[in-house]
Enzyme design. Structure first.
Site, short mmCIF file in Angstrom:
data_model
loop_
_atom_site.label_atom_id
_atom_site.label_comp_id
_atom_site.label_asym_id
_atom_site.label_seq_id
_atom_site.Cartn_x
_atom_site.Cartn_y
_atom_site.Cartn_z
CG PHE A 155 -1.71 -1.34 1.28
CD1 PHE A 155 -2.51 -1.77 0.23
CD2 PHE A 155 -1.60 -2.16 2.39
CE1 PHE A 155 -3.19 -2.97 0.28
CE2 PHE A 155 -2.27 -3.37 2.46
CZ PHE A 155 -3.07 -3.78 1.40
CG ASN A 351 -8.93 2.26 -1.80
OD1 ASN A 351 -8.06 1.71 -2.45
ND2 ASN A 351 -8.69 3.24 -0.96
NE ARG A 396 -6.91 8.52 -2.96
CZ ARG A 396 -6.21 8.99 -1.94
NH1 ARG A 396 -5.96 8.21 -0.89
NH2 ARG A 396 -5.74 10.22 -1.94
CB CYS A 397 -4.88 1.09 -0.67
SG CYS A 397 -6.11 1.58 0.54
CG MET A 398 -2.87 -1.95 -3.70
SD MET A 398 -3.14 -3.50 -4.60
CE MET A 398 -4.38 -2.97 -5.82
#
Length: 407
Positions: A155, A351, A396-398
């Site tokens: 992340f 996300n 988005r996190c990644m």
């Protein structure tokens, strides 16, 4: 535009840093996954294939992809950088004098790519294969970790976040993630791509205990037009928000910060798990958490480098609409009935990563939310997430955008 500049959440995404999950996921087991902040054990090969599909979607849409392991290895080729990283990860207080010398010598003997993979993926007692006379070592088993794996490097959004003309290298809230910051600090300090580049460093690039001032990039949305939206969550504190805001105002990189109070809950780990930007006036949101009475403050520059704090009385959506200079926001809820919506939110339906206005990347499994987005006029590019999604982080996190257009 500067080579490294992120002017919005939705402008054309030009450069992004990702981390393909490999060794760190191999070290994830049912007995250690909770302490490493994972809810489940992922299939390594499948997660890697799904991540490759994510990379492919980005490159096919005009985004340059940089992989963290490669960038770390390129950084470690520089002797000064290698010493700097090892100074901060191997010391007598962590290992005791004798074992610290042994670990340092072993790591220094590796080639840079192997070292990068072990710093992110971990090193076991068996791999070290030491006969060092150390009580610390004597009390460890062969499969115990000399260096813990960091599977949460997957992340990349959280460890550092680019905001307009600079970057915050974030002091992480959880012990399992604190070493991530060392790697990103080293990359931005020494890597040839960044060493002579023109950008600000706002926060976190110091060898110090930041105490309660923690912040993670999943809570930071650069909504554009000089405004930053930050969630105060399980991982991001009001103290962290204040420190970052001071730096943004002092450098003139932002003119307003909108701060939201979020529940301290695993299901709402970061703001971007319940609320993300898809088009200039359009956001996806999880109604169970993003309610009209969500506490909200507007922060603006005051005299003598102080911050003016104003409690927002007419709701966070109006505050965001004002900042974006639009009449009102179009809010697209998580899809399905109450059960489907909760399940899809848990699987990161909200996300999403915008790659240009009105075009987003998300997991294909969240069919009800995808339908809602498409009905709102959003173009949705789907990626598989049967295993990646079990890490509790979406597109988005990644991703850590390093260059993105304004709106």
């Amino acid at each position: 535009m500067n080579e490294f500049y992120v002017g919005s959440e939705i402008g054309q995404l030009r450069k992004v840093m990702l981390h393909r999950p490999e060794l760190s996921l191999k070290r994830l087991t049912p007995s250690n996954c909770e302490s490493l902040l994972f809810d489940d054990v992922l299939r390594i090969e499948q997660a890697g294939k799904e991540h490759d599909e994510f990379q492919k979607v980005l490159t096919e849409n005009g985004t340059e992809v940089y992989l963290l392991t490669n960038m770390l290895a390129e950084t470690l080729r520089i002797p000064e950088a290698k010493a700097w990283v090892l100074d901060r990860q191997v010391n007598k207080h962590r290992y005791g004098n004798a074992l610290a010398k042994e670990v340092r010598a072993y790591l220094e003997s590796m080639d840079e790519m192997s070292l990068a993979k072990h710093l992110t993926g971990g090193l076991t007692v068996a791999e070290l294969d030491s006969s060092c006379k150390s009580m610390t070592l004597g009390m460890m088993g062969q499969t115990d970790f000399i260096i813990d794996p960091i599977p949460n490097h997957l992340f990349t959004r959280d460890t550092s976040c680019w905001i307009y003309g600079g970057v915050s290298v974030n002091p992480m809230a959880k012990p399992a993630r604190k070493r991530e910051t060392v790697h990103l600090r080293a990359i931005y300090k020494f890597h040839p791509m960044f060493k002579d580049a023109d950008f600000q460093t706002y926060f976190g690039d110091e060898d110090r205990n930041f105490d309660h001032s923690t912040i993670e990039g999943g809570d930071v949305l650069v909504i554009g037009r000089g405004t930053v939206l930050i969630g105060m969550s399980e991982r991001t504190t009001p103290q962290g928000v204040e420190q970052l805001t001071r730096a943004l105002f002092k450098t003139g990189q932002a003119k307003k910060v909108i701060a939201l109070q979020l529940p301290k809950a695993r299901s709402c780990m970061h703001l971007d798990t319940v609320f993300t930007h898809m088009d200039i006036d359009c956001f996806t949101y999880y109604p169970d958490i993003m309610k009209g009475d969500t506490a909200c403050w507007e922060l603006t520059p005051g005299a003598d480098e102080e911050i003016v704090f104003n409690r927002v009385k007419d709701g966070f959506t109006k505050a965001i609409a004002r900042a974006l200079d639009v009449p009102e926001l179009r809010m697209v809820p998580t899809g399905g009935d109450i059960f489907e919506a909760e399940r899809e939110q848990w699987n990161d339906a909200n996300n999403v990563l915008a790659i240009r206005p009105g075009v987003v990347v998300t997991y294909e499994r969240n069919v009800n939310t995808v339908r809602n987005m498409e009905e709102a006029g959003i173009k949705v590019l789907t990626i598989p997430g049967e295993d990646l999604g079990r890490g509790r982080g979406g597109a988005r996190c990644m991703s850590c955008p390093m260059q993105r257009d304004d709106i």
